[in-house]
Design a protein around this motif. Structure first.
Motif, PDB file in Angstrom:
ATOM      1  N   ASP A  93      -2.599   9.412  -4.654  1.00 46.43           N
ATOM      2  CA  ASP A  93      -2.851   9.607  -3.529  1.00 46.43           C
ATOM      3  C   ASP A  93      -4.038   8.813  -2.815  1.00 46.43           C
ATOM      4  OD1 ASP A  93      -5.026  10.763  -4.509  1.00 46.43           O
ATOM      5  OD2 ASP A  93      -4.052  12.859  -4.710  1.00 46.43           O
ATOM      6  N   SER A  94      -4.764   9.204  -1.858  1.00 46.83           N
ATOM      7  CA  SER A  94      -6.009   8.377  -1.510  1.00 46.83           C
ATOM      8  C   SER A  94      -7.239   8.513  -2.254  1.00 46.83           C
ATOM      9  CB  SER A  94      -6.161   8.928   0.101  1.00 46.83           C
ATOM     10  OG  SER A  94      -6.520  10.219   0.218  1.00 46.83           O
ATOM     11  N   HIS A  95      -7.248   9.373  -3.166  1.00 46.04           N
ATOM     12  CA  HIS A  95      -8.241   9.724  -3.923  1.00 46.04           C
ATOM     13  C   HIS A  95      -8.038   8.954  -5.416  1.00 46.04           C
ATOM     14  CE1 HIS A  95     -10.144  12.480  -1.439  1.00 46.04           C
ATOM     15  NE2 HIS A  95      -9.001  13.086  -1.311  1.00 46.04           N
ATOM     16  N   GLY A  96      -6.891   8.145  -5.494  1.00 52.31           N
ATOM     17  CA  GLY A  96      -6.276   7.680  -6.566  1.00 52.31           C
ATOM     18  C   GLY A  96      -5.790   8.368  -7.713  1.00 52.31           C
ATOM     19  N   GLY A  97      -5.222   9.693  -7.353  1.00 54.79           N
ATOM     20  CA  GLY A  97      -4.409  10.384  -8.293  1.00 54.79           C
ATOM     21  C   GLY A  97      -3.045   9.730  -8.395  1.00 54.79           C
ATOM     22  N   PRO A  98      -2.464  10.561  -9.367  1.00 59.05           N
ATOM     23  CA  PRO A  98      -0.845  10.312  -9.667  1.00 59.05           C
ATOM     24  C   PRO A  98      -0.047  10.817  -8.577  1.00 59.05           C
ATOM     25  CG  PRO A  98      -1.713  12.489 -10.972  1.00 59.05           C
ATOM     26  CD  PRO A  98      -2.937  11.914 -10.258  1.00 59.05           C
ATOM     27  N   TRP A  99       1.083  10.527  -8.683  1.00 59.40           N
ATOM     28  CA  TRP A  99       2.094  10.843  -7.687  1.00 59.40           C
ATOM     29  C   TRP A  99       2.307  12.476  -7.946  1.00 59.40           C
ATOM     30  CZ3 TRP A  99       7.519  11.849  -9.429  1.00 59.40           C
ATOM     31  CH2 TRP A  99       8.286  12.448  -8.159  1.00 59.40           C
ATOM     32  N   ASP A 100       2.541  12.883  -6.625  1.00 54.30           N
ATOM     33  CA  ASP A 100       2.294  14.624  -6.382  1.00 54.30           C
ATOM     34  C   ASP A 100       3.991  14.852  -6.153  1.00 54.30           C
ATOM     35  OD1 ASP A 100       2.440  17.140  -5.879  1.00 54.30           O
ATOM     36  OD2 ASP A 100       0.481  17.167  -5.237  1.00 54.30           O
ATOM     37  N   PRO A 101       4.636  15.131  -6.880  1.00 43.68           N
ATOM     38  CA  PRO A 101       6.174  15.318  -6.536  1.00 43.68           C
ATOM     39  C   PRO A 101       6.057  16.457  -5.293  1.00 43.68           C
ATOM     40  CG  PRO A 101       5.797  16.042  -8.531  1.00 43.68           C
ATOM     41  CD  PRO A 101       4.625  15.365  -8.464  1.00 43.68           C
TER      42      PRO A 101
ATOM     43  N   PHE B  16      17.408  20.324  -4.867  1.00 41.07           N
ATOM     44  CA  PHE B  16      17.581  19.281  -6.025  1.00 41.07           C
ATOM     45  C   PHE B  16      17.618  17.912  -5.698  1.00 41.07           C
ATOM     46  CE2 PHE B  16      18.485  23.192  -8.600  1.00 41.07           C
ATOM     47  CZ  PHE B  16      17.795  22.935  -9.537  1.00 41.07           C
ATOM     48  N   ALA B  17      18.390  17.606  -4.650  1.00 40.06           N
ATOM     49  CA  ALA B  17      18.622  16.253  -4.207  1.00 40.06           C
ATOM     50  C   ALA B  17      17.392  15.636  -3.450  1.00 40.06           C
ATOM     51  CB  ALA B  17      19.604  16.330  -3.147  1.00 40.06           C
ATOM     52  N   THR B  18      16.511  16.457  -2.794  1.00 40.42           N
ATOM     53  CA  THR B  18      15.517  15.873  -2.440  1.00 40.42           C
ATOM     54  C   THR B  18      14.400  15.558  -3.522  1.00 40.42           C
ATOM     55  OG1 THR B  18      16.006  17.041  -0.377  1.00 40.42           O
ATOM     56  CG2 THR B  18      13.531  16.417  -0.599  1.00 40.42           C
ATOM     57  N   LEU B  19      14.192  16.554  -4.228  1.00 40.10           N
ATOM     58  CA  LEU B  19      13.423  16.483  -5.510  1.00 40.10           C
ATOM     59  C   LEU B  19      13.954  15.171  -6.264  1.00 40.10           C
ATOM     60  CD1 LEU B  19      12.907  19.959  -6.859  1.00 40.10           C
ATOM     61  CD2 LEU B  19      10.941  18.535  -5.858  1.00 40.10           C
ATOM     62  N   PHE B  20      15.051  14.927  -6.448  1.00 38.26           N
ATOM     63  CA  PHE B  20      15.488  13.511  -7.250  1.00 38.26           C
ATOM     64  C   PHE B  20      15.066  12.336  -6.614  1.00 38.26           C
ATOM     65  CE2 PHE B  20      18.835  16.185  -9.722  1.00 38.26           C
ATOM     66  CZ  PHE B  20      17.999  16.708 -10.711  1.00 38.26           C
ATOM     67  N   ASP B  21      15.142  12.635  -5.172  1.00 38.21           N
ATOM     68  CA  ASP B  21      15.114  11.516  -4.318  1.00 38.21           C
ATOM     69  C   ASP B  21      13.594  10.879  -4.396  1.00 38.21           C
ATOM     70  OD1 ASP B  21      15.958   9.657  -1.846  1.00 38.21           O
ATOM     71  OD2 ASP B  21      14.045  10.760  -0.987  1.00 38.21           O
ATOM     72  N   GLY B  22      12.812  11.817  -4.612  1.00 38.95           N
ATOM     73  CA  GLY B  22      11.431  11.381  -4.671  1.00 38.95           C
ATOM     74  C   GLY B  22      11.214  10.477  -6.047  1.00 38.95           C
ATOM     75  N   ILE B  23      12.020  11.254  -7.137  1.00 37.07           N
ATOM     76  CA  ILE B  23      12.002  10.830  -8.607  1.00 37.07           C
ATOM     77  C   ILE B  23      12.476   9.439  -8.654  1.00 37.07           C
ATOM     78  CG2 ILE B  23      12.761  10.993 -10.883  1.00 37.07           C
ATOM     79  CD1 ILE B  23      12.844  14.021 -10.342  1.00 37.07           C
TER      80      ILE B  23
ATOM     81  N   LEU C 226       4.222  16.985  -2.912  1.00 36.85           N
ATOM     82  CA  LEU C 226       3.786  16.325  -1.718  1.00 36.85           C
ATOM     83  C   LEU C 226       5.106  15.589  -1.250  1.00 36.85           C
ATOM     84  CD1 LEU C 226       1.530  16.077   0.428  1.00 36.85           C
ATOM     85  CD2 LEU C 226       0.847  14.004  -1.154  1.00 36.85           C
ATOM     86  N   ASP C 227       5.448  14.826  -2.179  1.00 38.89           N
ATOM     87  CA  ASP C 227       6.592  14.012  -1.591  1.00 38.89           C
ATOM     88  C   ASP C 227       7.762  15.058  -1.297  1.00 38.89           C
ATOM     89  OD1 ASP C 227       7.862  10.994  -2.742  1.00 38.89           O
ATOM     90  OD2 ASP C 227       9.446  12.681  -2.144  1.00 38.89           O
ATOM     91  N   PHE C 228       7.845  16.192  -1.788  1.00 37.66           N
ATOM     92  CA  PHE C 228       9.090  17.025  -1.446  1.00 37.66           C
ATOM     93  C   PHE C 228       8.855  17.627  -0.041  1.00 37.66           C
ATOM     94  CE2 PHE C 228      10.846  21.422  -1.303  1.00 37.66           C
ATOM     95  CZ  PHE C 228      11.985  21.149  -1.344  1.00 37.66           C
ATOM     96  N   TYR C 229       7.753  18.010   0.150  1.00 40.06           N
ATOM     97  CA  TYR C 229       7.179  18.553   1.446  1.00 40.06           C
ATOM     98  C   TYR C 229       7.515  17.785   2.393  1.00 40.06           C
ATOM     99  CZ  TYR C 229       4.059  20.677   4.968  1.00 40.06           C
ATOM    100  OH  TYR C 229       3.734  21.155   6.186  1.00 40.06           O
ATOM    101  N   GLY C 230       7.327  16.439   2.592  1.00 39.15           N
ATOM    102  CA  GLY C 230       7.850  15.464   3.439  1.00 39.15           C
ATOM    103  C   GLY C 230       8.908  15.242   3.449  1.00 39.15           C
TER     104      GLY C 230
ATOM    105  N   GLY D  10       0.771  -1.177  -0.045  1.00 42.02           N
ATOM    106  CA  GLY D  10       0.054   0.036   0.103  1.00 42.02           C
ATOM    107  C   GLY D  10       0.797   1.169   0.042  1.00 42.02           C
ATOM    108  N   GLU D  11       0.134   2.504   0.027  1.00 48.50           N
ATOM    109  CA  GLU D  11       0.758   3.702  -0.169  1.00 48.50           C
ATOM    110  C   GLU D  11       1.455   4.024   1.361  1.00 48.50           C
ATOM    111  OE1 GLU D  11      -2.065   6.482  -1.267  1.00 48.50           O
ATOM    112  OE2 GLU D  11      -2.665   5.302  -3.031  1.00 48.50           O
ATOM    113  N   LYS D  12       2.883   4.404   1.230  1.00 45.30           N
ATOM    114  CA  LYS D  12       3.479   4.645   2.526  1.00 45.30           C
ATOM    115  C   LYS D  12       4.300   6.062   2.216  1.00 45.30           C
ATOM    116  CE  LYS D  12       2.492   0.820   4.746  1.00 45.30           C
ATOM    117  NZ  LYS D  12       1.580   0.780   5.761  1.00 45.30           N
ATOM    118  N   PRO D  13       4.652   6.802   3.142  1.00 41.25           N
ATOM    119  CA  PRO D  13       5.469   7.889   2.901  1.00 41.25           C
ATOM    120  C   PRO D  13       6.636   7.468   2.272  1.00 41.25           C
ATOM    121  CG  PRO D  13       4.366   8.091   5.034  1.00 41.25           C
ATOM    122  CD  PRO D  13       4.062   6.532   4.520  1.00 41.25           C
ATOM    123  N   GLY D  14       7.024   8.074   1.263  1.00 43.04           N
ATOM    124  CA  GLY D  14       8.319   7.662   0.513  1.00 43.04           C
ATOM    125  C   GLY D  14       8.090   6.912  -0.554  1.00 43.04           C
ATOM    126  N   SER D  15       6.711   6.187  -0.734  1.00 45.30           N
ATOM    127  CA  SER D  15       6.563   5.574  -1.708  1.00 45.30           C
ATOM    128  C   SER D  15       4.937   5.713  -2.230  1.00 45.30           C
ATOM    129  CB  SER D  15       6.475   4.000  -1.349  1.00 45.30           C
ATOM    130  OG  SER D  15       5.778   3.627  -0.361  1.00 45.30           O
TER     131      SER D  15
END
Length: 296
Positions: free
Chosen positions: A84-92, A242-249, A94-98, A75-80
């Motif tokens: 989202d909970s509404h079935g939407g695409p990955w939000d980079p 940049f590194a944190t954005l790339f980590d999400g990617i 939102l990932d970056f924020y955390g 299932g969906e976990k922080p970092g993976s």
């Protein structure tokens, strides 16, 4: 603050923060980054404290993010975030924020007005290396290892301290392989300050901490701020963004999604073995035609 995954104590002018999940090799939980930052702030507010020592309980310093919690469970976990909970695409974003909050929590060690020493008695790998390298000085046991294996798949070191400690070529040597190096090798590379036999580690860390603890706090603060500002002038914060954005990617690339799925299917240890085997991975992963192959 009541800590769940670290412990905090003071010994005269020295504050000691211990990553305290020995049964999981002090793997990073959801709570740990914020607890580290809170403990650093606590030490900075304590007028008696001059120096902060960070270590891990048990035989490891920190084994990185807890892959049972973040990768192996379905299932969906922080970092993976596979939608989202509404079935939407990955939000980079939102990932970056955390993740950028975690980066800043780790960097509280670097930004601390009081000097920080990492006492690395065992493995400091993946996110654990981010934590160790955010400290002002790192003292390793000879037998300990440090490195960032997720550079192979499913990670980019968000604090980016490798390049600032090693320079371009040696940082590439480490991050383009994901290799682990021992304490003596880390010293030879210039990654850490010192490596000593395990039985001498406490003696050396305590001696260094005591030496700095005899310096007035305002002197320690001024020297540290001056040195850190040089790194800010080199664009440290922008590099970390940049590194944190790339980590999400990396965690949502075709290979990153494969790694998460394999961890769910066969467990993270087997998924890591396959990732680090040197063999092609993620057979059947669809991707657009590579511009390298097309000659563009």
């Amino acid at each position: 603050m009541q800590y769940n995954d670290i412990s905090y104590q003071t010994d005269g002018r020295i504050a000691r923060i211990t990553l305290d999940r020995p049964e999981r090799l002090n793997a990073i939980s959801m709570d740990m980054p914020g607890e580290i930052a809170d403990a650093v702030a606590r030490a900075n507010k304590d007028d008696d404290v001059h120096v902060i020592v960070l270590t891990g309980a048990g035989r490891a310093f920190c084994s990185g993010y807890d892959l049972v919690e973040f990768a192996e469970e379905e299932g969906e976990k922080p970092g993976s975030q596979l939608g989202d909970s509404h079935g939407g695409p990955w939000d980079p974003m939102l990932d970056f924020y955390g993740m950028f909050q975690n980066t800043q929590n780790f960097m509280s060690l670097w930004k601390s007005y009081k000097p920080t020493i990492a006492r690395v008695q065992g493995p400091a790998v993946a996110g654990g290396s981010d934590i160790a390298l955010a400290c002002d000085m790192v003292i390793m046991a000879d037998e300990a290892v440090i490195g960032y294996p997720p550079a192979r798949v499913w990670g980019c070191p968000t604090t980016a301290m490798w390049v600032y400690r090693l320079g371009a070529e040696k940082a590439k040597r480490m991050l383009l392989t994901g290799d682990l190096v021992s304490g003596p090798e880390a010293v030879e590379l210039g990654l850490v300050l010192e490596s000593v036999p395990q039985e001498k580690l406490d003696e050396r860390v305590d001696a260094l901490a005591a030496r700095m603890a005899g310096v007035p706090k305002n002197q320690l603060m001024m020297q540290k701020l001056m040195i850190n500002q040089a790194y800010e002038n080199m664009g440290l914060n922008n590099t970390q963004m940049f590194a944190t954005l790339f980590d999400g990617i990396t965690r949502h690339s075709p290979e990153g999604v494969w790694f998460k799925q394999r961890a769910e299917e066969v467990g993270f240890k087997q998924a890591v073995r396959e990732r680090d085997s040197g063999q092609p991975i993620a057979e059947g992963v669809s991707r657009p035609l590579s511009p390298y192959k097309s000659g563009k």
